[in-house]
Motif scaffolding. Structure first.
Motif, short mmCIF file in Angstrom:
data_model
loop_
_atom_site.label_atom_id
_atom_site.label_comp_id
_atom_site.label_asym_id
_atom_site.label_seq_id
_atom_site.Cartn_x
_atom_site.Cartn_y
_atom_site.Cartn_z
N LEU A 196 -0.62 15.65 17.67
CA LEU A 196 -1.55 14.99 16.91
C LEU A 196 -0.38 14.60 16.27
CD1 LEU A 196 -5.33 13.88 15.27
CD2 LEU A 196 -3.06 14.34 13.63
N PHE A 197 0.41 13.18 15.51
CA PHE A 197 1.39 13.33 14.23
C PHE A 197 0.69 12.33 13.70
CE2 PHE A 197 5.09 11.49 12.54
CZ PHE A 197 5.97 12.61 12.34
N SER A 198 1.02 12.12 12.46
CA SER A 198 1.01 11.06 11.79
C SER A 198 1.80 10.96 9.90
CB SER A 198 -0.07 10.81 11.05
OG SER A 198 -0.14 8.85 10.62
N PRO B 43 -3.58 8.75 14.07
CA PRO B 43 -4.44 7.99 12.81
C PRO B 43 -3.67 7.66 11.02
CG PRO B 43 -3.99 11.02 12.50
CD PRO B 43 -3.06 10.80 13.94
N VAL B 44 -3.99 6.11 11.15
CA VAL B 44 -3.17 4.91 11.08
C VAL B 44 -4.59 4.27 10.72
CG1 VAL B 44 -1.09 5.73 11.90
CG2 VAL B 44 -2.48 4.10 12.85
N GLY B 45 -4.09 3.28 8.91
CA GLY B 45 -5.17 2.10 9.32
C GLY B 45 -4.67 1.33 9.83
N GLU B 46 -5.23 0.54 10.20
CA GLU B 46 -5.19 -1.49 10.85
C GLU B 46 -3.20 -1.46 11.30
OE1 GLU B 46 -8.23 -4.15 11.84
OE2 GLU B 46 -7.23 -4.41 10.31
N LYS C 60 -13.80 3.97 10.63
CA LYS C 60 -14.67 2.71 9.91
C LYS C 60 -13.68 1.97 9.05
CE LYS C 60 -18.22 2.93 9.22
NZ LYS C 60 -19.13 3.56 8.60
N ALA C 61 -12.64 2.34 7.90
CA ALA C 61 -11.60 2.24 6.94
C ALA C 61 -10.46 1.63 7.01
CB ALA C 61 -12.37 3.15 5.99
N ALA C 62 -10.56 1.18 7.89
CA ALA C 62 -9.11 1.02 8.63
C ALA C 62 -8.37 0.21 7.52
CB ALA C 62 -9.44 0.47 10.08
N LYS D 17 -6.30 -9.70 -0.07
CA LYS D 17 -4.95 -8.75 0.21
C LYS D 17 -5.60 -7.57 0.60
CE LYS D 17 -1.83 -11.63 -2.23
NZ LYS D 17 -2.59 -12.62 -3.72
N LYS D 18 -4.41 -7.06 1.40
CA LYS D 18 -4.76 -5.09 1.77
C LYS D 18 -4.50 -4.96 0.49
CE LYS D 18 -2.08 -3.24 3.60
NZ LYS D 18 -0.44 -2.88 4.46
N MET D 19 -4.86 -3.59 0.29
CA MET D 19 -4.28 -2.91 -0.94
C MET D 19 -3.19 -1.81 -0.43
SD MET D 19 -6.81 0.42 -2.04
CE MET D 19 -7.92 -0.47 -3.25
N SER D 20 -1.93 -2.37 -1.07
CA SER D 20 -0.52 -2.00 -0.93
C SER D 20 -0.21 -1.70 -2.44
CB SER D 20 -0.02 -3.44 0.38
OG SER D 20 0.90 -2.73 -0.14
N LYS D 21 0.82 -0.60 -1.60
CA LYS D 21 1.67 0.24 -3.26
C LYS D 21 2.48 -1.13 -3.72
CE LYS D 21 1.91 3.56 -0.91
NZ LYS D 21 2.90 5.20 0.12
N SER D 22 2.65 -2.23 -2.07
CA SER D 22 4.17 -3.25 -2.36
C SER D 22 3.02 -4.55 -3.40
CB SER D 22 4.81 -3.65 -1.15
OG SER D 22 3.89 -4.01 -0.05
P1 TYM Z 1 2.51 4.10 4.78
O1 TYM Z 1 2.23 5.41 3.40
O2 TYM Z 1 2.33 2.46 4.31
O3 TYM Z 1 0.60 4.15 4.94
C1 TYM Z 1 -0.16 5.74 4.88
C2 TYM Z 1 -1.45 5.11 5.65
O4 TYM Z 1 -2.03 5.03 5.04
C3 TYM Z 1 -2.84 3.61 6.22
N1 TYM Z 1 -3.01 2.85 4.68
C4 TYM Z 1 -4.32 2.27 4.74
N2 TYM Z 1 -5.23 1.94 5.09
C5 TYM Z 1 -6.62 1.24 5.18
N3 TYM Z 1 -6.46 0.47 3.94
C6 TYM Z 1 -5.40 -0.10 3.35
N4 TYM Z 1 -5.42 -0.97 2.54
C7 TYM Z 1 -3.80 0.87 3.90
N5 TYM Z 1 -3.00 0.83 3.50
C8 TYM Z 1 -2.48 1.71 3.81
C9 TYM Z 1 -1.40 3.41 6.15
O5 TYM Z 1 -1.88 2.54 7.62
C10 TYM Z 1 -0.97 4.42 6.62
O6 TYM Z 1 -1.79 5.11 8.18
N6 TYM Z 1 5.17 3.79 8.60
C11 TYM Z 1 4.12 4.81 7.64
C12 TYM Z 1 4.15 5.73 7.67
C13 TYM Z 1 4.52 6.17 8.90
C14 TYM Z 1 4.00 6.84 10.12
C15 TYM Z 1 5.25 6.77 11.33
C16 TYM Z 1 2.62 6.72 10.99
C17 TYM Z 1 6.38 6.58 9.37
N7 TYM Z 1 6.12 7.13 10.73
C18 TYM Z 1 4.18 8.28 12.32
C19 TYM Z 1 2.16 7.55 11.27
C20 TYM Z 1 3.21 7.97 12.67
C21 TYM Z 1 3.48 4.04 6.62
O7 TYM Z 1 4.34 3.20 6.50
O8 TYM Z 1 2.55 4.66 6.40
#
Ligand code: TYM
Length: 326
Positions: A5-7, A144-147, A180-182, A192-197
């Motif tokens: 598995l990779f993330s 494993p990632v978010g949506e 479930k918390a994708a 708006k999605k919670m996001s750093k940007s």
């Molecule tokens: P990043 O750094 O933006 O976010 C890391 C992980 O957090 C999840 N996430 C969220 N999940 C639910 N609700 C939110 N509001 C929310 N914000 C962020 C993201 O879905 C992510 O899983 N591209 C990726 C990084 C990456 C990566 C990979 C992931 C690079 N190479 C290979 C998986 C496999 C990213 O920007 O994550």
């Protein structure tokens, strides 16, 4: 043998509860099931504006927070993307089997390009190719990632298929693992999605006073205008967050109390804040402790990179052979 598995997570600012609930908490729970590799993806982070003088601190911070959340370096691998040069080497190769139109259609590319309209760099466009390389370099099968990352997984599978068709079956087609918390939304504006940007985050290292201020002023069911109005928890972002921080008794209590107007939104928020801090306080304290011993964290990351380098070198050899490059 367990499947791999990779993330990854970008070191691009404070890690927030969206990252934690959508990804990191899931990363931790999957450790017993898979051979897990987790990566701080610094080469992805440089596609947006950043301060070079802050980058090492951000990488350290991301690693420390992950460890504090439960990413145990004795049971899985944690490393920094740029410490294993094969990531960019494979990304170049995968660029040659990736249709340009697919990259231009990516939602995240379009959004990020809008954010820095004056200088849209090619790295931003090729971002999903590097992400595909991250995963395929280790022949990762589960991700494993978010949506918001699902579209990137779709293009990763497409890239794997195109490579395999042209050069022989080398890569698996990795599948996303969602929770479930994708999709965790901002408290000030739940559309708006919670996001750093966007800047609407609750950081895992943020101090409790500042978190309470965000929870206290968070938007609830818009139809509940007065304390005496019954509310609909299904339409409330605060209630949504209860699902991930509170126990079943609390959830039942606020659900019933909201529907019957026997509790107010502020009461509901106080309970959420208390439960949230029960999760976040230990993470913050452990992260700060780790960040005060940077040598220890860098050692973990160095060991992680050494382990990954071996896998990466073997897989690159296979790739290059198949392509007539060796
Ligand atoms: P990043 O750094 O933006 O976010 C890391 C992980 O957090 C999840 N996430 C969220 N999940 C639910 N609700 C939110 N509001 C929310 N914000 C962020 C993201 O879905 C992510 O899983 N591209 C990726 C990084 C990456 C990566 C990979 C992931 C690079 N190479 C290979 C998986 C496999 C990213 O920007 O994550």
């Amino acid at each position: 043998m367990a499947k791999r598995l990779f993330s990854g997570i970008q070191p691009s600012g404070d890690i927030h509860i969206g990252n934690y609930l959508g990804a990191i908490r899931n990363w931790v729970s999957l450790i017993p099931e898979y051979e897990c590799i987790y990566c701080v993806v610094d080469y992805h982070a440089i596609t947006m504006f950043y301060e070079p003088a802050e980058m090492q601190e951000l990488i350290l911070n991301a690693a420390a927070v992950n460890i504090a959340c439960g990413i145990d370096p004795e049971k899985c691998t944690l490393f920094v993307q740029s410490h294993v040069p094969e990531h960019t080497e494979l990304a170049w190769i995968l660029n040659t089997v990736t249709p340009l139109g697919d990259l231009q259609r990516m939602t995240q590319f379009k959004e990020k390009a809008k954010q820095q309209e004056a200088s849209v760099n090619a790295g931003l466009l090729n971002y999903p190719v590097l992400m595909a390389a991250d995963i395929l370099l280790y022949k990762g099968e589960a991700v494993p990632v978010g949506e918001d990352q699902v579209q990137h997984l779709e293009i990763t599978r497409e890239i794997a298929r195109r490579f395999n068709t042209r050069y022989g079956k080398i890569f698996p087609e990795p599948q996303e693992r969602l929770t479930k918390a994708a999709r965790i939304m901002g408290l000030d504006d739940p559309s708006k999605k919670m996001s750093k940007s966007v800047g609407n985050t609750i950081g895992l290292l943020e101090d409790p006073e500042s978190i309470w201020e965000k929870v206290r002023t968070g938007v609830t069911d818009p139809a509940r205008k007065r304390r005496s109005d019954p509310g609909n928890p299904k339409k409330c972002n605060i209630f949504h967050l209860h699902q991930y921080f509170s126990n079943q008794d609390d959830i039942k209590h606020v659900d019933k109390g909201c529907r019957s107007a026997s509790i107010g939104c502020l009461d509901c928020k106080k309970i959420l804040f208390e439960r949230m801090m029960a999760t976040l306080n230990p993470i913050r304290e452990h992260s700060l402790e780790l960040m005060s011993k940077p040598g220890q964290v860098w050692n973990i990351l160095r060991r992680g990179a050494e382990h990954c380098s071996k896998i990466a070198a073997a897989n690159m050899k296979e790739v290059k052979k198949a392509m007539g490059l060796l």
